[in-house]
Enzyme design. Structure first.
Site: not given
Lengths: 193, 287
Positions: A14, A41, A134
């Site tokens: 990310s 992301h 995540d």
């Protein structure tokens, strides 16, 4: 543990991961039997642009992962925005328009868990820089089924939360600096089967 | 070399895989809901979420509930479907509908629209708003169907979370909206309730694409983000159902990541209207 025998490499990241990822892609040796799947992301409208940027750093073609397409070797497949990306047992991609998971869609956990089920010991997973949690559970799923798990060492990550979350959850096989990550993908792609 | 096998981990995975198949079979035999042709990876994920929701440990623990607790079936089915959308989701699709498809629909004296898989109704209200702005409401009939009864009830209520309002507003504007979105709902605390008038020409009904047949003769069918969960044979069957349900020259709108592939048995019955927005039209000369 050496780097031979992997069929697929899953990479998640990310915030702050793009530059590291570009380096990793430069390390891929082509042609390779390895299939590479990337989940960052990103917003849906940026996927074309992202593939273009990444392909400048990759000897392998970089394409958006398409629903029901094969997870083909010698390609870098990138998760598009707005949908979760999964891999079916027949090594084809599937999409899910379900809710965001930990604010993310595509979710790295969703991709990693489905790839762990499919490739088991023949999967290598890398979790890069990111400012959220995540991917940690997904990387653990890869670990449980015998895959190789590597996190970017948090002190080299511009956003260390993502690798740190994985380290909190379990003991990944390696913590690598960006240079070590490049060496690792060189070996994994050269020795893939 | 790769690591040595971990027999325990692989056995656990295989047990879960078998449990998932038995669970699917139990749902079908006991309640008639057939998920056997759903893609497994995301179905397994939703089944695992269901174990957490029901407070049970393993996938196989869902099977007794499925068999012996009929009151839970609604919840199980509701959880296995994926009812996520937003008002005017993918506004460019709605813009093209507004500019290119509605004017064609207007040439029919009566316009039947089938929203297959309407989930919580976001697209029902989006479409009803567009029809109203095009002055077509009185000539239209929207059939909004889903196999998830809980979702159908929610859709009929038309209550959405206001937290998503900025996104809805932006979507509405980008879809070519001619008024203000606030003209179409009442705000109350953190909720928004769509105006009842929008449902004037809407019928909600239970319909299962897997097991049920032609629902209505339609001039427009919208079925977005439903086929992505189906295996190829089921996708093909449902596309055939749509082809059989459309009038000649009728339109089919699929989700942004769904395509009518050239290999589909009904591919030659349709012509492409917009590749980017996944809009197709049943050929006038039929087959």
């Amino acid at each position: 543990m050496s780097e031979s025998g992997y069929a697929a490499l899953a990479i998640g990241g990310s915030a702050g991961s793009l530059e590291v990822l570009c380096g990793i892609l430069e390390g891929l040796v082509s042609p390779t039997r390895l299939a590479v799947v990337v989940c960052l992301h990103t917003a849906s409208r940026e996927i074309g642009e992202l593939c273009t940027v990444l392909s400048r750093h990759s000897a392998l073609p970089v394409i958006e992962a398409q629903e029901s397409a094969a997870v083909a070797p010698n390609q870098v497949h990138v998760a598009g925005g707005g949908y979760h990306l999964l891999v079916e047992r027949a090594a084809t991609f599937a999409l899910c328009a379900g809710p965001r998971i930990q604010y993310a869609r595509p979710s790295i956990d969703v991709l990693f868990e489905s790839m762990a089920d499919t490739y088991r010991r023949r999967l290598a997973g890398m979790l890069l820089s990111g400012a959220n949690g995540d991917g940690a559970a997904g990387l653990r799923a890869i670990h449980r089924l015998g895959g190789l798990t590597i996190v970017q060492s948090p002190e080299t990550a511009s956003a260390p939360e993502m690798p740190q979350a994985a380290l909190k959850l379990f003991a990944p096989d390696r913590q690598n600096t960006p240079d070590q990550l490049i060496d690792a993908v060189r070996g994994i792609s050269r020795l893939a089967r | 070399m790769i690591k040595p096998r971990d027999p325990d981990a692989e056995a656990a995975l295989e047990a879960d895989d078998i449990a998932l198949e038995v669970f699917i079979h139990a749902l079908k035999l006991r309640h008639g809901y057939d998920f056997s042709e759903y893609s497994r990876a995301s179905l397994k994920r939703r089944a695992l979420e269901l174990t957490r929701k029901f407070g049970v440990e393993r996938l196989g623990d869902l099977i007794p509930s499925t068999l012996y607790e009929p009151a839970l079936v609604r919840e199980i089915v509701s959880h296995l479907s994926v009812p996520v959308s937003s008002l005017f989701r993918d506004p460019e699709v709605f813009l093209r509908l507004r500019e290119e498809v509605l004017p064609m629909l207007a040439s029919w004296p009566r316009i039947n629209i089938w929203l297959a898989g309407c989930a919580y109704g976001e697209e029902v209200y989006s479409l009803a708003i567009m029809l109203a702005e095009a002055g077509l409401t009185q000539r239209s009939q929207i059939y909004a169907t889903d196999f998830n009864d809980y979702a159908l009830e929610r859709a009929a209520e038309g209550i959405f979370n206001r937290q998503n309002l900025p996104e809805y507003r932006r979507n509405y504007m980008e879809s070519g909206g001619q008024a203000r979105l606030s003209d179409y709902y009442h705000a109350r605390y953190e909720l928004m309730r769509m105006r009842r008038e929008l449902l004037e020409r809407v019928v909600f009904a239970h319909h299962n694409l897997v097991t049920d047949g032609v629902f209505a003769e339609a001039h427009l069918i919208m079925c977005r983000n439903v086929l992505i969960y189906f295996t190829q044979p089921l996708k093909d069957r449902v596309l055939e159902l749509f082809a059989d349900s459309l009038v000649r020259g009728g339109f089919l709108v699929l989700g942004n990541k769904e395509a009518l592939s050239a290999t589909s048995p009904v591919a030659d019955r349709f012509e492409l209207v917009s590749a980017t927005d996944r809009i197709y039209r049943l050929k006038r000369d039929g087959v």
